[in-house]
Design an enzyme around this catalytic site. Structure first.
Site, PDB file in Angstrom:
ATOM      1  N   LYS A 192       6.352 -28.078 -67.614  1.00  0.00           N
ATOM      2  CA  LYS A 192       7.005 -28.044 -68.916  1.00  0.00           C
ATOM      3  C   LYS A 192       5.981 -28.269 -70.034  1.00  0.00           C
ATOM      4  CE  LYS A 192      11.212 -27.634 -67.260  1.00  0.00           C
ATOM      5  NZ  LYS A 192      12.147 -26.557 -67.609  1.00  0.00           N
ATOM      6  N   HIS A 323      17.027 -18.112 -62.555  1.00  0.00           N
ATOM      7  CA  HIS A 323      16.919 -19.523 -62.909  1.00  0.00           C
ATOM      8  C   HIS A 323      17.743 -20.407 -61.970  1.00  0.00           C
ATOM      9  CE1 HIS A 323      18.722 -23.013 -65.193  1.00  0.00           C
ATOM     10  NE2 HIS A 323      17.433 -23.268 -65.315  1.00  0.00           N
TER      11      HIS A 323
END
Length: 392
Positions: A192, A323
């Site tokens: 991230k 996803h």
């Protein structure tokens, strides 16, 4: 826990001679999965959201007059789980008496049963759990893994890990997590980014790339936290790291912004996970806003809608990286013509009795029919509410 029961009524249209079976029983369950560690990405660091402590699942279990069964699920993070469960209870009786083979017809019927609340978002996410259960049932009845029923292009799919690279995790631990993921057979690592100070992102990314070396596939995910100038600046700064993609650099609905960014960078741009319908994804596709599209079957209405989107994506020569929900997306990715990626999360493992097999950087389609999953006793223990319709 609330349990309700309804007697099945013959609400479906008169059967033709091609109808051999009917849906006779449905159970919808609200299951809340606690996370061992509160999860933070850029949305938390920028103050938009609180850390995530649990994931709410909507499970649908089906049975037919002939004894066939199916299971499907949808989910919600942070909020929305009770709403999905409530909507599922309202529309579930619509399915009783229907031929489980008529999945497209049933999808439309379930959507229109709740059409006043829209054809995207929470309502179709509830429909998704029914749709996925019907596809699972169909593949089980055929004795095939879902990927084989759909027509697989491959029996293994490239996979990458996300769960070890969240922003709440110290950099040293991210490096250890990456080493462990690769040792377990996973092929790529995603971390991230999107911190308020972009220099922190660069320091973290530099450490990860130096640790992994240049050959390991590496991705980053900004979780929609940059404006256009910041995305342009960070995207240029990231070019040197040889990334597989930059994910969600901008607001999910900013198709023109994504298109301009994708055209200006060598690094591919990936997005789509937060969109909740095929129509919303079409905006990305028609604007040439992504090199890699990342749909989420439970979010866009299930497998029926995912297959429509996959056809559009293929026609526009897009790469595919679904996803989350690898238990579902492994099968859908295996049936996509171009070589895709599947996202590895170990969060959902306590919910199921089975485990997906990973080796040599790839996730393997098992020989188990359907999705190849059954609910664990732990999932039953985490059930907050359930409702049953019809009779077994």
């Amino acid at each position: 826990m609330v349990t309700t029961s309804h007697t099945a009524t013959h609400a479906a249209q008169q059967a033709g001679e091609a109808t051999f079976d009917r849906v006779s029983w449905i159970r919808v369950s609200s299951v809340v999965l606690p996370l061992a560690t509160p999860i933070s990405d850029a949305k938390v660091l920028t103050g938009r959201q609180k850390p995530m402590t649990e994931v709410a699942f909507l499970f649908v279990e089906l049975a037919t007059e002939e004894g066939h069964q199916g299971i499907g699920f949808s989910y919600s993070k942070r909020a929305g789980g009770p709403g999905q469960f409530a909507h599922a209870q309202e529309i579930a009786p619509t399915l009783l008496g229907e031929d489980p083979s008529d999945i497209g017809k049933i999808w439309t019927k379930l959507v229109w049963a709740g059409a006043s609340v829209g054809r995207s978002g929470l309502s179709t996410q509830a429909v998704a759990a029914f749709d996925i259960a019907l596809w699972d049932l169909k593949a089980k009845r055929a004795g095939l893994p879902l990927a084989k029923l759909l027509g697989a292009h491959r029996d293994t799919v490239r996979c990458y890990n996300t769960s070890g690279g969240f922003l709440h995790t110290p950099t040293e631990q991210v490096l250890e997590n990456a080493t462990a993921s690769l040792a377990s057979g996973i092929g790529g690592i995603k971390i991230k980014v999107g911190q308020p100070d972009g220099k922190e992102d660069l320091r973290r990314l530099t450490a990860v790339r130096e640790h992994l070396g240049d050959e390991v596939p590496l991705m980053v995910d900004a979780n929609q936290q940059w404006d256009r100038p910041t995305a342009q600046r960070m995207g240029r700064a990231f070019e040197e790291f040889g990334l597989v993609w930059i994910e969600e650099p901008l607001d999910a609905y900013d198709a023109p912004g994504h298109a301009a960014l994708a055209a200006s960078l060598d690094t591919p741009v990936a997005t789509g996970e937060m969109l909740a319908s095929v129509a919303e994804h079409w905006e990305l596709i028609r604007h040439n806003a992504a090199d890699i599209i990342q749909p989420d079957a439970p979010r866009i209405g299930g497998i029926t809608q995912f297959l429509k989107l996959a056809t559009l994506a293929e026609q526009h020569h897009l790469q595919l990286a679904p996803h989350f929900a690898m238990e579902i997306h492994l099968h859908l990715a295996a049936a996509y013509p171009q070589e895709p990626w599947v996202e590895h999360f170990d969060w959902l493992e306590p919910l199921f009795n089975e485990r997906l097999q990973i080796s040599d950087g790839r996730m393997r389609v098992s020989a188990r029919p359907g999705l190849g999953i059954t609910l664990s006793e732990q999932a039953r223990a985490w059930t907050r509410a359930k409702a049953e319709f019809g009779a077994r």
